[in-house]
Design an enzyme around this catalytic site. Structure first.
Site, short mmCIF file in Angstrom:
data_model
loop_
_atom_site.label_atom_id
_atom_site.label_comp_id
_atom_site.label_asym_id
_atom_site.label_seq_id
_atom_site.Cartn_x
_atom_site.Cartn_y
_atom_site.Cartn_z
N HIS A 192 1.69 0.85 -15.64
CA HIS A 192 1.52 1.66 -17.97
C HIS A 192 0.46 1.26 -18.29
O HIS A 192 0.01 1.48 -18.65
CB HIS A 192 2.93 1.54 -17.79
N ARG A 299 4.42 11.38 -23.38
CA ARG A 299 4.89 9.93 -23.21
C ARG A 299 5.76 9.48 -23.75
O ARG A 299 5.49 8.41 -24.70
CB ARG A 299 3.86 9.17 -22.41
N ARG A 335 7.76 15.22 -22.85
CA ARG A 335 8.23 14.24 -22.07
C ARG A 335 9.64 13.53 -23.22
O ARG A 335 10.05 12.70 -23.14
CB ARG A 335 8.05 13.66 -20.73
N GLU A 433 8.86 13.42 -8.95
CA GLU A 433 8.07 11.80 -8.34
C GLU A 433 9.05 10.63 -8.22
O GLU A 433 8.81 9.78 -8.04
CB GLU A 433 8.14 10.98 -10.02
N ASN A 456 2.61 8.90 -10.15
CA ASN A 456 2.17 7.72 -10.09
C ASN A 456 3.77 6.92 -9.41
O ASN A 456 4.08 5.90 -8.41
CB ASN A 456 1.94 7.00 -11.72
N ASP A 457 5.08 7.48 -9.46
CA ASP A 457 6.22 7.09 -9.25
C ASP A 457 6.37 7.74 -7.67
O ASP A 457 6.99 7.23 -6.78
CB ASP A 457 7.51 7.58 -10.34
N ARG A 467 3.89 -0.02 -7.76
CA ARG A 467 2.35 0.70 -8.12
C ARG A 467 2.44 -0.19 -9.53
O ARG A 467 0.97 -0.04 -9.48
CB ARG A 467 3.15 1.57 -9.60
N CYS A 504 0.79 15.40 -13.38
CA CYS A 504 0.75 14.63 -14.66
C CYS A 504 0.59 13.46 -14.54
O CYS A 504 0.05 12.77 -14.78
CB CYS A 504 1.19 14.73 -15.19
C1 PEP Z 1 4.47 9.32 -12.84
O1 PEP Z 1 5.33 8.60 -12.61
O2 PEP Z 1 3.02 10.18 -12.09
C2 PEP Z 1 4.53 9.61 -14.21
C3 PEP Z 1 3.10 10.37 -14.98
O3 PEP Z 1 4.95 8.75 -15.15
P1 PEP Z 1 4.57 8.13 -15.55
O4 PEP Z 1 3.18 7.67 -15.35
O5 PEP Z 1 4.98 7.53 -17.12
O6 PEP Z 1 5.89 7.15 -14.84
MG MG Z 2 6.80 8.42 -14.03
#
Ligand code: PEP
Ligand code: MG
Length: 582
Positions: A192, A299, A335, A433, A456-457, A467, A504
């Protein structure tokens, strides 16, 4: 000059002064020169600081001897001995008398250099002594700097921030007028912290492993966020080369921004909605100035992480009202809180050995439904003011979706009873995710209004690769065929019931994947605001039919490397200038 290689996470080049964020200390020691006639004054300041630190150490030694016995107190004697060490003192004096450095810079530079050599020693005993030297440095600097120390909250001029780590809430709170770039020891591309750097348009490199001990505050530093390179104390030729690269990058960005408001329609007429990811309402303006179609991911947990105070219904509502009013009819996808893991809830923190697999995201909402209800009420109220979608994070099974929808219905009934306006047809969608959700996509698709893929997740949970962990960053790859199979399963399940499906996660903002994502059938890509113009630009230069064929071919490949090579080549064919995308 020293060159370090890490993970590039936010594009751009910055050349400037290093500000070293020491754990807990946050002290910067600029490379300051003094007039030759002031050198003896600086030597005297150093001697005075030595005398004070010696007295301080003697005092601690006496107490420690009383409480714990002689052997432990002996460690402190080593530090007082070091203060008398002739060679060390000579090196400090040379820096002051010959190089005309200030006493604090001479101390910091000399002791850090010695600590660095010691920590690289094959002898464990010597390596451990490095921390004694650094401790001594801190004590001397405390004396020398007194009130003059500079901390992160009161920076006077632009700096490149160097640190071992930076948490997402620290990154969100950085003063963007002063912190122009950062480089840290830990982290991966989709941590993040990295995501925030991109959103703030701060060039950043993470996963450098040793930058926080290699750099000295005040060093000149080059942070190349395009290539993941950090150069400490560059020579003149390198500086010149990087000034040119910096200019080229800025010119390229400016050229893209010129076309930002053209729609992202492929050459054969398929429109791609390129939206923006934001963390705070203030970022809506940046999203629009980069030509975003709407907000694909808000977010909202950063409303809490930035202030450390849990927002009440009105705080939530105000944030959404502001965002919706700036959007002028464009959609805001809000979200609900995704707290936990690296986004630590400062109030309800519980120690977990596997936080990414623990109490995170929708699971936190289910544990504390009152906070969830409050947020849902505010989102519903904001839906009366413009186009709003509600998105649920980290859904891993249909029961979680049903639970959330149940609460949303209850809150709607409460609002109806009180005659409070809201959009009765508000769309409720879910983040895809977690692999279990992807594998159940057909079931989930029938019970919600849209999907947004959070790569990302999804990547970390599919590949079992943290990650944010620099030690396994090389294994974290969206192009892994297992990830791509899941993407295809999600998109295909959505197509069966005509469900809108977007992405996203950070993959959506990586130029190398744009052709593939369009070809797979995605029509909504939500990316960091600065990435909007380049993704739109790529979409305008390709044919959907060709992208489809490319995606079909990619799905037949079994090796990540081969997939990446193929996609790179396809991007180069469509856009001969693609190397500039960073
Ligand atoms: C993701 O996991 O791809 C996502 C967009 O959410 P975050 O990065 O806030 O976990
Ligand atoms: Mg995520």
């Amino acid at each position: 000059m020293e060159i370090l290689k890490g993970v590039p996470v936010s594009p751009g080049v910055y050349i400037g002064e290093a500000f070293l964020l020491d754990e807990g200390e946050e002290v910067r020691i600029p490379e300051r020169h003094v007039a030759p006639e002031r050198a003896e004054g600086e030597v005297a300041r150093f001697e005075a600081a030595c005398a004070k630190v010696t007295a301080e150490l003697d005092g601690i030694k006496a107490t420690t001897e009383n409480q714990l016995g002689v052997p432990l107190a002996g460690i402190l004697s080593v530090q007082t001995q070091l203060l008398k060490d002739k060679t060390l003192r000579e090196r400090i004096f040379t820096r002051i008398r010959t190089d005309h450095h200030s006493a604090e810079f001479a101390v910091a530079k000399t002791l850090r250099d010695v600590a660095k050599v010691m920590s690289n020693s094959p002898s464990q005993m010597i390596a451990h002594r490095a921390s004694d030297i650094l401790d001594l440095e801190k004590r001397l600097l405390n004396e020398l700097l007194g009130e003059a120390r500079e901390d992160l909250a009161h920076l006077q001029r632009p700096v490149a921030l160097i640190s071992h780590d930076l948490g997402p809430s620290q990154t969100a709170a950085l003063d963007r007028n002063k912190v122009k770039a950062f480089a840290i020891d830990v982290g991966g591309r989709t941590s993040h912290t990295a995501i925030l750097a991109r959103a703030h348009e701060i060039p950043a490199v993470v996963g450098l492993e040793t930058i926080s001990s290699d750099a000295t505050g005040g060093d000149t530093v080059i942070i190349d966020g395009n290539r993941g390179i950090v150069i400490l104390r560059p020579d003149n030729r390198t500086l010149e080369r990087y000034r040119k690269l910096q200019k080229e990058f800025q010119d390229f960005e400016t050229s893209l921004v010129k076309e930002k408001d053209l729609p992202a329609v492929t050459k054969d007429g398929r429109e791609i909605h390129v939206q923006a990811n934001i963390e705070l309402p203030e970022e809506v303006r940046g999203a629009l100035t980069h030509g975003a179609y709407g907000i694909g991911l808000f977010r909202t947990e950063f409303l809490y992480l930035k202030s450390g105070v849990m927002p009440d219904e009105n705080d939530h509502f105000e944030a959404y009202r502001k965002s919706v009013s700036k959007l002028n009819g464009r959609t805001a996808t809000i979200r609900t809180f995704d707290l936990g893991a690296d986004k630590i809830d400062p109030v309800h923190y519980v120690a977990e050995s596997n936080p990414f697999l623990g109490l995170r995201s929708i699971r936190v909402s289910m544990k504390r439904p009152e906070n969830f209800r409050t947020q849902v009420r505010a989102i519903l109220r904001a839906s009366a003011l413009g186009k709003v979608r509600l998105m649920l994070p980290m859904i891993s099974c249909v029961e979680e979706l049903r639970w959330a929808k149940g609460i949303i219905e209850e809150v709607k009934n409460e609002l109806r009873a009180k005659n409070v306006a809201f959009d009765d047809k508000i769309q409720v969608g879910i983040m895809m995710e977690v692999p279990s959700a992807a594998l159940q996509a057909r079931t989930l698709a029938r019970e919600c209004d849209f999907f947004s893929i959070g790569t990302n997740d999804l990547v970390q949970y599919t590949l079992a690769v943290d990650r944010g962990n620099e030690h396994v960053a090389h294994l974290y790859n969206e192009a892994n065929p297992a990830v791509l199979q899941l993407l295809k399963a999600i998109v295909d399940a959505a197509k069966e019931v005509d469900l809108p499906v977007g992405m996203c996660g950070e993959m959506a903002g990586e130029p190398i994947y744009t052709i593939l994502l369009i070809g797979l059938g995605l029509t909504e890509l939500s990316v960091a605001p600065p990435s909007v113009p380049k993704i739109k630009n790529i979409a305008r230069l390709v044919y959907y039919e060709k992208c489809k064929a490319i995606a079909e071919h990619v799905m037949t490949l079994s090796e990540t490397g081969a997939i990446l090579d193929y996609l790179r080549e396809q991007l180069r064919i469509s856009l001969p200038d693609s190397n500039k995308f960073g």
